[in-house]
Design an enzyme around this catalytic site. Structure first.
Site, PDB file in Angstrom:
ATOM      1  N   HIS A 137      -4.465   7.936 -17.159  1.00 21.95           N
ATOM      2  CA  HIS A 137      -5.465   6.938 -17.519  1.00 21.95           C
ATOM      3  C   HIS A 137      -5.030   6.081 -18.715  1.00 21.95           C
ATOM      4  O   HIS A 137      -5.335   4.879 -18.768  1.00 21.95           O
ATOM      5  CB  HIS A 137      -6.811   7.613 -17.791  1.00 21.95           C
ATOM      6  CG  HIS A 137      -7.585   7.886 -16.541  1.00 21.95           C
ATOM      7  ND1 HIS A 137      -8.490   6.995 -16.011  1.00 21.95           N
ATOM      8  CD2 HIS A 137      -7.564   8.944 -15.696  1.00 21.95           C
ATOM      9  CE1 HIS A 137      -8.998   7.486 -14.898  1.00 21.95           C
ATOM     10  NE2 HIS A 137      -8.455   8.676 -14.681  1.00 21.95           N
ATOM     11  N   HIS A 172       2.528  12.197  -0.532  1.00 23.31           N
ATOM     12  CA  HIS A 172       2.111  13.593  -0.482  1.00 23.31           C
ATOM     13  C   HIS A 172       3.307  14.467  -0.868  1.00 23.31           C
ATOM     14  O   HIS A 172       4.307  14.513  -0.138  1.00 23.31           O
ATOM     15  CB  HIS A 172       1.620  13.964   0.924  1.00 23.31           C
ATOM     16  CG  HIS A 172       0.350  13.280   1.315  1.00 23.31           C
ATOM     17  ND1 HIS A 172      -0.879  13.680   0.839  1.00 23.31           N
ATOM     18  CD2 HIS A 172       0.111  12.212   2.132  1.00 23.31           C
ATOM     19  CE1 HIS A 172      -1.824  12.900   1.353  1.00 23.31           C
ATOM     20  NE2 HIS A 172      -1.255  12.003   2.131  1.00 23.31           N
ATOM     21  N   ARG A 210      -3.250  -6.291  -3.412  1.00 25.04           N
ATOM     22  CA  ARG A 210      -3.440  -7.152  -2.251  1.00 25.04           C
ATOM     23  C   ARG A 210      -3.991  -8.526  -2.643  1.00 25.04           C
ATOM     24  O   ARG A 210      -4.573  -8.706  -3.710  1.00 25.04           O
ATOM     25  CB  ARG A 210      -4.380  -6.491  -1.246  1.00 25.04           C
ATOM     26  CG  ARG A 210      -5.733  -6.148  -1.827  1.00 25.04           C
ATOM     27  CD  ARG A 210      -6.565  -5.285  -0.899  1.00 25.04           C
ATOM     28  NE  ARG A 210      -7.876  -4.969  -1.476  1.00 25.04           N
ATOM     29  CZ  ARG A 210      -8.102  -3.963  -2.297  1.00 25.04           C
ATOM     30  NH1 ARG A 210      -7.124  -3.151  -2.647  1.00 25.04           N
ATOM     31  NH2 ARG A 210      -9.315  -3.749  -2.798  1.00 25.04           N
ATOM     32  N   ASN A 261      -2.630   0.391  -4.178  1.00 27.14           N
ATOM     33  CA  ASN A 261      -2.716  -0.772  -3.308  1.00 27.14           C
ATOM     34  C   ASN A 261      -2.878  -2.005  -4.175  1.00 27.14           C
ATOM     35  O   ASN A 261      -3.667  -2.007  -5.122  1.00 27.14           O
ATOM     36  CB  ASN A 261      -3.917  -0.641  -2.357  1.00 27.14           C
ATOM     37  CG  ASN A 261      -4.115  -1.876  -1.502  1.00 27.14           C
ATOM     38  OD1 ASN A 261      -4.830  -2.801  -1.878  1.00 27.14           O
ATOM     39  ND2 ASN A 261      -3.468  -1.893  -0.357  1.00 27.14           N
ATOM     40  N   HIS A 318      -2.030   7.276  -4.797  1.00 26.99           N
ATOM     41  CA  HIS A 318      -2.270   6.116  -3.932  1.00 26.99           C
ATOM     42  C   HIS A 318      -2.264   4.859  -4.780  1.00 26.99           C
ATOM     43  O   HIS A 318      -2.760   4.863  -5.915  1.00 26.99           O
ATOM     44  CB  HIS A 318      -3.627   6.244  -3.232  1.00 26.99           C
ATOM     45  CG  HIS A 318      -4.189   4.938  -2.758  1.00 26.99           C
ATOM     46  ND1 HIS A 318      -5.128   4.223  -3.487  1.00 26.99           N
ATOM     47  CD2 HIS A 318      -3.937   4.198  -1.650  1.00 26.99           C
ATOM     48  CE1 HIS A 318      -5.433   3.116  -2.829  1.00 26.99           C
ATOM     49  NE2 HIS A 318      -4.729   3.079  -1.719  1.00 26.99           N
ATOM     50  N   GLY A 338      -4.219  -4.334  12.833  1.00 32.74           N
ATOM     51  CA  GLY A 338      -2.973  -3.980  12.160  1.00 32.74           C
ATOM     52  C   GLY A 338      -2.256  -2.869  12.910  1.00 32.74           C
ATOM     53  O   GLY A 338      -2.760  -2.314  13.895  1.00 32.74           O
ATOM     54  N   ARG A 339      -1.073  -2.517  12.440  1.00 31.23           N
ATOM     55  CA  ARG A 339      -0.277  -1.493  13.112  1.00 31.23           C
ATOM     56  C   ARG A 339      -0.861  -0.118  12.797  1.00 31.23           C
ATOM     57  O   ARG A 339      -0.874   0.318  11.646  1.00 31.23           O
ATOM     58  CB  ARG A 339       1.177  -1.570  12.643  1.00 31.23           C
ATOM     59  CG  ARG A 339       2.105  -0.598  13.353  1.00 31.23           C
ATOM     60  CD  ARG A 339       3.553  -0.913  13.002  1.00 31.23           C
ATOM     61  NE  ARG A 339       4.466  -0.047  13.725  1.00 31.23           N
ATOM     62  CZ  ARG A 339       5.030   1.050  13.197  1.00 31.23           C
ATOM     63  NH1 ARG A 339       4.733   1.400  11.957  1.00 31.23           N
ATOM     64  NH2 ARG A 339       5.867   1.773  13.905  1.00 31.23           N
ATOM     65  N   SER A 362       0.849  -1.191   0.000  1.00 31.30           N
ATOM     66  CA  SER A 362       0.000   0.000   0.000  1.00 31.30           C
ATOM     67  C   SER A 362       0.884   1.240   0.000  1.00 31.30           C
ATOM     68  O   SER A 362       1.851   1.316   0.761  1.00 31.30           O
ATOM     69  CB  SER A 362      -0.909   0.001   1.229  1.00 31.30           C
ATOM     70  OG  SER A 362      -1.760   1.121   1.216  1.00 31.30           O
ATOM     71  N   HIS A 371     -20.096  12.756   1.360  1.00 28.50           N
ATOM     72  CA  HIS A 371     -20.611  13.903   2.121  1.00 28.50           C
ATOM     73  C   HIS A 371     -20.225  15.237   1.484  1.00 28.50           C
ATOM     74  O   HIS A 371     -20.759  16.275   1.851  1.00 28.50           O
ATOM     75  CB  HIS A 371     -20.157  13.838   3.579  1.00 28.50           C
ATOM     76  CG  HIS A 371     -18.672  13.848   3.764  1.00 28.50           C
ATOM     77  ND1 HIS A 371     -17.896  12.719   3.652  1.00 28.50           N
ATOM     78  CD2 HIS A 371     -17.816  14.858   4.059  1.00 28.50           C
ATOM     79  CE1 HIS A 371     -16.630  13.022   3.872  1.00 28.50           C
ATOM     80  NE2 HIS A 371     -16.556  14.317   4.118  1.00 28.50           N
TER      81      HIS A 371
END
Length: 305
Positions: free
Chosen positions: A145, A100, A114, A112, A110, A262-263, A96, A175
């Site tokens: 893209h 920034h 898995r 990930n 970002h 997890g940590r 993961s 939201h």
């Protein structure tokens, strides 16, 4: 498409993800030129552990992490209920990444990838990459893209449109009624429910992972020297606030990590180093900030732009 008949098991996948972590860290350090990763190895009390690697105060990257984990044990009741699974022990491994940048002209990114397996034989792969520019540049979005579409098209002609739409829906700040950025691809529960074998699905996931470093180092090199001032920095901190809101309120990976003990430091590594929230902020009409807000919506055909 890589056509392989080699049987892969969880140990193979874990080792490949470790190798991917190593390769990405090397590429990012080289592109940054100053920042270096420091590693924390951790163990999970219920089984397994990981390698958290954090880079801070580089030439381009202000804060980022490239994390690997492989955890296993009794599946928490909350996970069984949320995923509608029968009781069984689990194994989960993945890489993961969140970066920034210092400059508001360089996007947040970002990724990930898995793998999840249960000892009753159930398994699946998941992952994706998404880009969060502080200022949306249509050509940058198109470049991003097209690179992802190229990876997808090598495996299944339907993947890009499916996974692009999935990313639009997933990386949506409900939201706020806006997308987190320009999207990318997102996929989950990939197994033999596709036209691909397990080995081919794993190959696809590997290729998604390998695409990360060339894509992001391109933006690091292209955008980090662009001029910016206090207005752009102020806007960057506001957009980072939106990023934090998504990760804390909506991100399933954050919830999964916390629910499986997890940590915490590794899970919350994704949060930006400095943010700003301003009550009822409204950008000036016709400003580049307002233009960016107008592009934070689902369904944009970036490839065709």
């Amino acid at each position: 498409m890589n056509d392989t008949h080699q049987i892969v098991n969880k140990e193979d996948i874990e080792e490949e993800f470790k190798t991917l972590q190593d390769a990405i860290c090397i590429a990012l350090e080289e592109a940054d030129g100053k920042g270096k990763f420091r590693e924390d190895r951790w163990e999970r009390s219920g089984g397994g552990g990981g390698r958290t690697r954090v880079i801070e105060n580089g030439t381009v990257i202000e804060k980022g992490g490239v994390n690997f984990s492989a955890v296993y044990g009794k599946t928490p009741e909350r996970i069984l209920k949320a995923l509608e699974l029968e009781e069984a022990d689990f194994f989960a491994t993945g890489v993961s990444i969140v970066l920034h940048p210092i400059s508001p002209m360089v996007p947040i990114i970002h990724m990930n990838v898995r793998y999840f397996e249960m000892d009753n034989g159930k398994y699946w792969f998941g992952g994706g990459i998404d880009l969060t520019p502080h200022y949306v540049d249509k050509e940058d979005a198109r470049y991003f893209h097209l690179a992802l579409k190229d990876v997808c098209d090598r495996y299944d002609a339907s993947f890009y449109s499916r996974f692009k739409n999935w990313a639009d829906d997933y990386f949506y700040i409900k939201h706020r009624k806006e997308t987190r950025g320009v999207g990318g691809i997102f996929f989950d529960h990939l197994s033999e429910n596709t036209q691909l074998t397990k080995e081919q699905v794993f190959s696809f996931v590997q290729e998604v992972g390998k695409s990360f470093a060339p894509i992001y180092t391109h933006f690091m090199k292209k955008n980090h020297s662009m001029a910016y001032g206090e207005q752009e920095r102020y806007w960057q901190l506001l957009r980072r606030g939106r990023y934090a809101e998504f990760n804390l309120v909506w991100d399933k990976g954050t919830k999964f990590g916390l629910d499986t003990d997890g940590r915490t430091e590794s899970i919350l590594m994704s949060l930006p180093p400095e943010v700003k929230w301003v009550y009822d902020f409204v950008p000036e009409k016709h400003s580049k900030e307002q233009q960016t807000l107008g592009l934070l919506k689902k369904g944009i055909d970036w490839v065709g732009e």
